[in-house]
Design a protein around this motif. Structure first.
Motif, PDB file in Angstrom:
ATOM      1  N   HIS A  42      12.672   0.438   3.511  1.00 12.17           N
ATOM      2  CA  HIS A  42      11.593  -0.558   3.156  1.00 12.17           C
ATOM      3  C   HIS A  42      12.255  -1.502   2.098  1.00 12.17           C
ATOM      4  O   HIS A  42      11.483  -2.152   1.565  1.00 12.17           O
ATOM      5  CB  HIS A  42      10.341   0.306   2.279  1.00 12.17           C
ATOM      6  CG  HIS A  42       9.921   0.951   3.303  1.00 12.17           C
ATOM      7  ND1 HIS A  42       8.849   0.649   4.162  1.00 12.17           N
ATOM      8  CD2 HIS A  42       9.935   2.275   3.926  1.00 12.17           C
ATOM      9  CE1 HIS A  42       8.229   1.413   5.032  1.00 12.17           C
ATOM     10  NE2 HIS A  42       9.019   2.505   4.892  1.00 12.17           N
TER      11      HIS A  42
ATOM     12  N   VAL B 102       0.897  -1.324   0.138  1.00 18.80           N
ATOM     13  CA  VAL B 102      -0.056  -0.002  -0.094  1.00 18.80           C
ATOM     14  C   VAL B 102       0.974   1.172  -0.178  1.00 18.80           C
ATOM     15  O   VAL B 102       1.741   1.319   0.616  1.00 18.80           O
ATOM     16  CB  VAL B 102      -1.019  -0.031   1.216  1.00 18.80           C
ATOM     17  CG1 VAL B 102      -0.201  -0.247   2.511  1.00 18.80           C
ATOM     18  CG2 VAL B 102      -1.743   1.255   1.261  1.00 18.80           C
TER      19      VAL B 102
ATOM     20  N   ALA C  69       0.868  13.866   5.707  1.00 23.93           N
ATOM     21  CA  ALA C  69       1.985  13.273   6.670  1.00 23.93           C
ATOM     22  C   ALA C  69       3.119  13.041   5.848  1.00 23.93           C
ATOM     23  O   ALA C  69       4.296  12.722   6.405  1.00 23.93           O
ATOM     24  CB  ALA C  69       1.432  12.116   7.299  1.00 23.93           C
TER      25      ALA C  69
HETATM   26  P1  ADP Z   1      10.603   6.396   9.023  1.00 22.76           P
HETATM   27  O1  ADP Z   1      11.418   6.459   7.891  1.00 22.76           O
HETATM   28  O2  ADP Z   1      10.216   7.544   9.623  1.00 22.76           O
HETATM   29  O3  ADP Z   1      11.213   5.366   9.913  1.00 22.76           O
HETATM   30  P2  ADP Z   1       8.336   5.283   7.530  1.00 22.76           P
HETATM   31  O4  ADP Z   1       9.502   4.945   6.466  1.00 22.76           O
HETATM   32  O5  ADP Z   1       7.368   4.104   7.700  1.00 22.76           O
HETATM   33  O6  ADP Z   1       9.129   5.764   8.746  1.00 22.76           O
HETATM   34  O7  ADP Z   1       7.699   6.640   7.049  1.00 22.76           O
HETATM   35  C1  ADP Z   1       7.967   7.746   6.505  1.00 22.76           C
HETATM   36  C2  ADP Z   1       7.046   8.514   6.310  1.00 22.76           C
HETATM   37  O8  ADP Z   1       6.278   7.713   5.024  1.00 22.76           O
HETATM   38  C3  ADP Z   1       6.060   8.943   7.158  1.00 22.76           C
HETATM   39  O9  ADP Z   1       5.645  10.444   7.146  1.00 22.76           O
HETATM   40  C4  ADP Z   1       4.771   8.105   6.934  1.00 22.76           C
HETATM   41  O10 ADP Z   1       3.595   8.887   7.165  1.00 22.76           O
HETATM   42  C5  ADP Z   1       4.765   7.771   5.500  1.00 22.76           C
HETATM   43  N1  ADP Z   1       4.476   6.462   5.225  1.00 22.76           N
HETATM   44  C6  ADP Z   1       4.361   5.396   6.004  1.00 22.76           C
HETATM   45  N2  ADP Z   1       3.945   4.357   5.339  1.00 22.76           N
HETATM   46  C7  ADP Z   1       3.760   4.932   3.913  1.00 22.76           C
HETATM   47  C8  ADP Z   1       3.044   4.062   2.682  1.00 22.76           C
HETATM   48  N3  ADP Z   1       2.735   2.810   2.650  1.00 22.76           N
HETATM   49  N4  ADP Z   1       2.747   4.951   1.833  1.00 22.76           N
HETATM   50  C9  ADP Z   1       3.199   6.302   1.798  1.00 22.76           C
HETATM   51  N5  ADP Z   1       3.728   6.922   2.906  1.00 22.76           N
HETATM   52  C10 ADP Z   1       4.039   6.171   3.763  1.00 22.76           C
END
Ligand code: ADP
Ligand code: ADP
Length: 218
Positions: free
Chosen positions: A101, A75, A81
């Motif tokens: 990721h 997703v 955000a």
């Molecule tokens: P971090 O890098 O802060 O450890 P994430 O990589 O999970 O955390 O998320 C970074 C940013 O991406 C956050 O602002 C979050 O809202 C957004 N985010 C998280 N999951 C998704 C997604 N599946 N698609 C798009 N944006 C996402």
């Protein structure tokens, strides 16, 4: 697919979402329509695991976001955000997310190209126009090549070319068999973009229907 089941979210005394249930299936653009404050962002944040429901569930491919294997590959979302660090370049922002990721680096160049940001890759996020930041947010959503996509008010503040581009992109993503949910407070926008409509007000479901049922578009 997306499965929202009896979702309720309260913030203190405010009930933002109230026993809301609906499903979004692959291969179509589903518009999520309702006035400002209706609970659209709250619902999308619950689907993305950014908010914990007070009760009920918001599932992607049958699981809660926290239980998904490789969530960004399942997703992707354009949300406020997603606002990236203003001092970073667009390229750095995407590379960093790709690394976190475990998404291949080659994909970063692909999505920059796809959203038309290749030539702005080395610009700092804080210096990008609103339209370009919106494109960067879409690049984040597409990064993991996910089958489910959420766009929260994606055309807000865009010029007509940007609006047309986003509409075409959403239709193309649905034509590829993806599940696309897009929120808006404007019926006129949904008529041009969506096939199906989930209409909410005050956190509750008002209608789960098709655009052609509400208009003369057959
Ligand atoms: P971090 O890098 O802060 O450890 P994430 O990589 O999970 O955390 O998320 C970074 C940013 O991406 C956050 O602002 C979050 O809202 C957004 N985010 C998280 N999951 C998704 C997604 N599946 N698609 C798009 N944006 C996402
Ligand atoms: P929409 O996206 O349809 O405009 P939201 O989901 O943003 O609606 O908001 C739904 C309701 O929940 C509004 O009354 C809003 O003020 C409230 N709300 C949303 N987020 C919060 C929060 N973090 N704290 C308190 N109230 C919130």
């Amino acid at each position: 697919m997306i499965d929202v089941k009896q979702l309720t979210k309260r913030y203190g005394g405010t009930t933002a979402v109230d026993r809301l249930s609906f499903q979004v299936r692959p291969g179509s653009v589903t518009g999520f329509l309702g006035p400002n404050g209706a609970g659209k962002s709250t619902t999308m944040r619950a689907v993305l695991g950014l908010d914990t429901p007070t009760s009920g569930q918001a599932l992607v491919n049958g699981r809660r976001y926290a239980d998904l294997a490789h969530p960004m590959r399942q997703v992707g979302a354009l949300l406020d955000a997603n606002a990236a660090h203003p001092g970073r370049t667009a390229l750095m922002h995407l590379r960093c997310l790709a690394r976190t990721h475990r998404i291949g680096r080659a994909r970063v160049a692909d999505v920059l190209d796809q959203v038309g940001l290749a030539s702005a890759a080395h610009q700092r996020v804080g210096r990008l126009s609103l339209g370009m930041r919106q494109r960067l947010g879409i690049a984040v959503a597409l990064l993991g090549d996910p089958g489910v996509l959420l766009f929260d008010e994606p055309v807000n503040g865009l010029d007509p070319d940007g609006v047309r581009w986003i509409r075409q992109l959403m239709r193309a993503l649905a034509a590829e068999g993806r599940t696309v949910l897009v929120s808006s407070h404007l019926m006129s926008e949904m008529e041009l973009t969506a096939d199906r409509l989930v209409i909410i007000g005050r956190g509750r479901l008002i209608a789960d229907t098709t655009v052609s049922e509400l208009t003369d578009r057959y």
